[in-house]
Design an enzyme around this catalytic site. Structure first.
Site, PDB file in Angstrom:
ATOM      1  N   VAL A  31       0.829  -1.212   0.000  1.00 50.09           N
ATOM      2  CA  VAL A  31       0.000   0.000   0.000  1.00 50.09           C
ATOM      3  C   VAL A  31       0.865   1.263   0.000  1.00 50.09           C
ATOM      4  O   VAL A  31       0.632   2.187  -0.792  1.00 50.09           O
ATOM      5  CB  VAL A  31      -0.979   0.002   1.207  1.00 50.09           C
ATOM      6  CG1 VAL A  31      -1.904   1.212   1.116  1.00 50.09           C
ATOM      7  CG2 VAL A  31      -1.795  -1.284   1.257  1.00 50.09           C
ATOM      8  N   ASP A  84     -10.338 -10.917   9.566  1.00 46.64           N
ATOM      9  CA  ASP A  84     -10.051  -9.728   8.750  1.00 46.64           C
ATOM     10  C   ASP A  84     -11.366  -8.974   8.498  1.00 46.64           C
ATOM     11  O   ASP A  84     -11.436  -7.746   8.671  1.00 46.64           O
ATOM     12  CB  ASP A  84      -9.385 -10.128   7.425  1.00 46.64           C
ATOM     13  CG  ASP A  84      -9.183  -8.922   6.515  1.00 46.64           C
ATOM     14  OD1 ASP A  84      -8.234  -8.155   6.759  1.00 46.64           O
ATOM     15  OD2 ASP A  84      -9.992  -8.723   5.582  1.00 46.64           O
ATOM     16  N   LYS A  89     -12.837  -5.098   9.996  1.00 46.14           N
ATOM     17  CA  LYS A  89     -13.492  -4.054   9.187  1.00 46.14           C
ATOM     18  C   LYS A  89     -14.916  -3.818   9.701  1.00 46.14           C
ATOM     19  O   LYS A  89     -15.385  -2.668   9.750  1.00 46.14           O
ATOM     20  CB  LYS A  89     -13.509  -4.471   7.721  1.00 46.14           C
ATOM     21  CG  LYS A  89     -12.114  -4.654   7.129  1.00 46.14           C
ATOM     22  CD  LYS A  89     -12.159  -5.396   5.808  1.00 46.14           C
ATOM     23  CE  LYS A  89     -10.772  -5.708   5.285  1.00 46.14           C
ATOM     24  NZ  LYS A  89     -10.766  -6.662   4.177  1.00 46.14           N
TER      25      LYS A  89
END
Ligand code: NAP
Ligand code: HSE
Length: 431
Positions: free
Chosen positions: A14, A201, A205
């Site tokens: 990223v 994961d 979120k």
């Protein structure tokens, strides 16, 4: 033109994307922002590492503290991952009055309360668009576009890896292990895909989305999480015969009393619903608000470029916040909600597959247990399949609490005609 100094912690997938696109779209950003975003320092673990995205050597350091200490850095971008050094970096940047941008969902899920307390104390915003659903602008939408709404529900496919695995199992009939191996070969799953397939994961979120939607930071102990490891190609096939497909779904809802549920688990959803056509590594989130009604977001939930796009949008917002200080700091707590329902009292519909001996009276025994517990059956199929010495009996169950179902499952498992523990998958009809 005014320059805003950025410290980039991390030049991996990223961070590399952010550096690459800040450089590539520099003029566009300058035109739109009326200022220049300039990377002044980059922290990595190993400066000698060969990188697909290279940065000038004079910007590189192995100490993230250099970013915090540099007076020329006004925005710190945390893209290191992990929750130890990342937490230290974020808290020390905030204490120094530097705006923080992060894509670290695990950090926010585990330490969000502490981070936003510090943000409010030092009046320093923290932006985190990349921390949920990558390139899909769901954070800003919930925080800003839907500010006038009570959020009634959020249903999200927010883990690309598990969605890829389930898509492949559905399309080809392959088993979980083979689909996971394929996802790894294709470079979608991590080398250690544990958090992708065990649901955590997506849960990280979901915690972020639920906290934004309901104004209190949802603890990791308040969300129910189940992964896709036990989903079989057979269940996917039977679900298909019943008009459903199987997705790893994040479900966030408030009831009329203001109690919320936050859960991530595999769910049967109607094949006719738009979320059923979200395939491969794509993410999608359906949000229902009391003013806006139904909305849908779709796009790339991971990867270098989509995630960099989200980080850059935060950088633009951070630069604007430096120009004119704001009231909010990325998360605004309030006291309108505050209770999470335990999974035991959550009401749902269910798919049940039971491996039974193929003889008369078996369905009556199973139905008897469900009837005694006041659980209604909406349909039954006995598909043509042999499971060793048993055959599958598939039931669709009307609304019941998870508690009621656990009691029923324990009693059904104790029947002599039942050969293995029953398999239960929740059903979300998305009405
Ligand atoms: P990554 O490829 O592993 O990159 C991590 C970078 O951080 C590397 O450049 C590494 O340095 C550096 N780093 C790690 N620990 C450090 C430390 N203690 N001090 C200085 N530098 C350190 O990770 P990523 O995939 O870019 O993910 C970064 C964050 O974004 C994570 O929180 C992740 O959850 C989140 N995110 C990722 C995606 C995605 O698609 N990858 C999507 C959304 C959100 P070296 O290069 O020298 O090893
Ligand atoms: N492993 C995550 C996924 C990456 O598969 O969705 C983005 O958060």
């Amino acid at each position: 033109m005014q320059q805003i100094g950025i410290g980039l912690a991390g030049l991996g997938t990223v961070g590399g994307g952010v550096f690459k696109h800040l450089t590539k779209n520099r003029i566009l950003l300058m035109e739109r922002l009326g200022l220049e975003l300039v990377v002044r320092k980059i922290a990595v673990r190993d400066v000698a590492k060969a990188r697909a995205v290279a940065a000038p050597a004079e910007l590189m350091t192995t100490s993230w503290r250099d970013l915090v200490e540099d007076p020329g850095v006004r925005i710190v971008v945390e893209l290191m991952g992990g929750t130890d050094a990342a937490l230290e970096l974020v808290l020390s940047a905030i204490a120094k009055g530097k705006i923080v941008v992060t894509g670290n969902k695990a950090l926010l899920a585990e330490h969000g309360r502490e981070i936003f307390k510090a943000a409010a104390k030092y009046q320093v915003p923290v932006f985190f668009e990349a921390a949920a659903a990558g390139g899909v602008p769901i954070i800003k939408s919930i925080r800003e576009a839907f500010i006038g709404n009570h959020i009634q529900s959020i249903h999200g496919i927010i883990n690309g890896t598990s969605n890829y695995i389930l898509t492949r199992m559905t399309a080809s009939g392959m088993g979980f292990e083979d689909a996971l191996a394929e996802a790894q070969r294709m470079g979608f799953a991590e080398a250690d895909p544990a958090l992708d397939v065990n649901g955590w994961d997506a849960a990280h979120k979901a915690i972020i989305l639920a906290s934004l939607a309901y104004g209190f930071w949802v603890g990791t102990d308040k969300i129910y999480v189940e992964g896709i490891e036990r989903i079989t190609a057979e269940d996917i096939r039977f679900a298909g015969e019943l008009g459903y497909c199987v997705k790893l779904l994040a479900i966030i809802k408030a009831d009329e009393k203001g109690e919320i549920e936050a859960r991530v688990h595999p769910a049967l959803i109607p094949r006719s619903h738009v979320l059923a056509s979200v395939n491969g590594v794509f993410n999608a989130i359906a949000v229902r608000g009391d003013v806006v009604g139904d909305t849908l977001f779709y796009g790339c939930g991971a990867g270098q470029d989509p995630t960099a796009s989200a980080v850059i949008s935060d950088l633009a917002e951070a630069a604007a916040a430096l120009e004119s200080p704001r009231r909010g700091f990325g998360f605004t707590p309030h006291a309108l909600y505050g209770n999470c329902k335990p999974i035991s009292s959550v009401v749902s519909e269910y798919y049940l597959r039971i491996a039974v001996v193929d003889k008369p009276g078996v369905l009556a025994q199973v139905a008897g247990i469900l009837g005694e517990l006041n659980i209604g059956i909406s349909s039954v199929i006995q598909p043509e399949a042999q499971e060793g010495e048993s055959v599958p009996l598939v039931l669709m169950i009307h609304y019941a609490t998870n508690d009621q179902m656990q009691t029923a499952l324990a009693r059904i498992a104790g029947l002599s005609v039942v050969k293995r523990p029953p398999r239960m998958i929740r059903v979300e009809n998305l009405a």
